[in-house]
Design a protein around this motif. Structure first.
Motif, PDB file in Angstrom:
ATOM      1  N   LYS A  61       0.867  -1.175   0.000  1.00 45.61           N
ATOM      2  CA  LYS A  61       0.000   0.000   0.000  1.00 45.61           C
ATOM      3  C   LYS A  61       0.904   1.226   0.000  1.00 45.61           C
ATOM      4  CE  LYS A  61      -3.880  -2.341   0.383  1.00 45.61           C
ATOM      5  NZ  LYS A  61      -4.850  -2.419  -0.740  1.00 45.61           N
ATOM      6  N   GLY A  62       1.374   1.588  -1.184  1.00 47.20           N
ATOM      7  CA  GLY A  62       2.284   2.710  -1.293  1.00 47.20           C
ATOM      8  C   GLY A  62       1.622   3.905  -1.943  1.00 47.20           C
ATOM      9  N   ARG A  63       2.440   4.880  -2.244  1.00 45.26           N
ATOM     10  CA  ARG A  63       1.945   6.097  -2.892  1.00 45.26           C
ATOM     11  C   ARG A  63       1.467   5.801  -4.309  1.00 45.26           C
ATOM     12  NH1 ARG A  63       5.855  11.268  -4.217  1.00 45.26           N
ATOM     13  NH2 ARG A  63       4.316  12.535  -5.381  1.00 45.26           N
ATOM     14  N   PHE A  64       2.160   4.899  -4.996  1.00 45.31           N
ATOM     15  CA  PHE A  64       1.833   4.604  -6.392  1.00 45.31           C
ATOM     16  C   PHE A  64       1.469   3.138  -6.620  1.00 45.31           C
ATOM     17  CE2 PHE A  64       5.234   7.834  -6.256  1.00 45.31           C
ATOM     18  CZ  PHE A  64       4.523   8.916  -6.734  1.00 45.31           C
ATOM     19  N   THR A  65       1.700   2.297  -5.644  1.00 43.62           N
ATOM     20  CA  THR A  65       1.517   0.853  -5.807  1.00 43.62           C
ATOM     21  C   THR A  65       0.528   0.328  -4.784  1.00 43.62           C
ATOM     22  OG1 THR A  65       3.797   0.638  -6.571  1.00 43.62           O
ATOM     23  CG2 THR A  65       2.689  -1.378  -5.862  1.00 43.62           C
ATOM     24  N   SER A  66      -0.459  -0.411  -5.251  1.00 43.65           N
ATOM     25  CA  SER A  66      -1.426  -1.036  -4.353  1.00 43.65           C
ATOM     26  C   SER A  66      -1.640  -2.478  -4.805  1.00 43.65           C
ATOM     27  CB  SER A  66      -2.756  -0.267  -4.364  1.00 43.65           C
ATOM     28  OG  SER A  66      -3.685  -0.871  -3.486  1.00 43.65           O
TER      29      SER A  66
END
Length: 268
Positions: free
Chosen positions: A147-152
């Motif tokens: 669960k990142g800024r650009f990656t889910s």
């Protein structure tokens, strides 16, 4: 020991049959690596300039060769991490373990013409770091939740290739070199082939790492013509003085080019 040689066919002017013919010839001549055009974020207003899909081009190159390693650069803006890891795994098996996954930060390439955003440099580096964190985990056989800024991702996994896929990262800036330090098996040094340019950045990485350095080659051309082409095709090196360009590129008599390339390889 002198490092092996590779060849890069990466400027969007060659048609498919020419790329594949040259890759096959490089294989026959014993080159260790061929990088084929993969900058799919490039958008050229001239329809005669061929821009190919990196996955398909790598697959075609793999099927035309027997020994050399194959790679094409990938930029995170264009990919979902799972789909990219799956693509690399499939290509690795198709190439019988000869694939190298090549990644870069990318530059502004009029990507809006492709319906894509054009983030600034800091965001491109952040996207690359998140992408590689997920891709490396997937290629290592892990079930990945991010669960990142650009990656889910939620419990994502892929079918693993039969052989590992080494990761090469193209970088020269401080932020991008931190990505190399954390995620790369190979540093694709985005600097001219000059010791004073290369070695300080290698020290910043802070660990021993196999390194590629590109040498721009225009055998048969005058220095003036080769220099103009170099500055046009690698505008990020626009600050080089003419004397530095003279040391960094190959031009003129082919035999003199071979001798100069041997000297560069020994120096680096």
């Amino acid at each position: 020991m002198t490092a092996p040689l590779g060849v890069a066919l990466t400027a969007h002017w060659l048609r498919l049959e020419s790329v594949l013919r040259l890759v096959r010839r490089a294989d026959e001549l014993g080159y260790a690596l061929a990088l084929v055009d993969g900058d799919a974020a490039f958008a050229d207003a001239r329809p005669e300039r061929p821009i190919y899909d990196p996955t398909a081009l790598c697959a075609a190159a793999a099927l035309r060769t027997d020994r050399l390693r194959i790679g094409a650069i990938h930029f995170p803006l264009l990919w979902n991490p799972v789909l990219l890891a799956r693509s690399l795994a499939t290509l690795a098996d198709l190439a019988e373990g000869r694939l190298i996954g090549v990644f870069g930060v990318g530059a502004k390439r009029e990507s809006h013409r492709l319906g894509l955003p054009e983030p600034d440099g800091a965001e491109r580096v952040a996207r690359l770091a998140e992408m590689l964190d997920a891709v490396r985990a997937l290629l290592a056989g892990k079930t990945v939740t991010r669960k990142g800024r650009f990656t889910s991702l939620e419990r994502a996994s892929i079918t693993l290739p039969n052989a590992p896929v080494p990761i090469a990262v193209s970088a020269a800036g401080v932020r991008a070199l931190a990505v190399v330090r954390e995620h790369a098996d190979i540093w694709d040094a985005n600097v001219p082939p000059l010791r004073e340019r290369l070695l300080p950045l290698r020290e910043q990485i802070g660990r021993a790492i196999p390194t590629w350095c590109w040498v721009f080659a225009r055998p048969g051309e005058s220095f003036e013509a080769a220099s103009r082409a170099y500055r046009h095709l690698a505008p990020w090196f626009h600050g080089l003085a003419p004397a530095e360009v003279e040391r960094a590129i190959l031009h003129g008599d082919p035999e003199a080019c071979r001798e100069k390339l041997s000297r560069i390889r020994e120096e680096l």
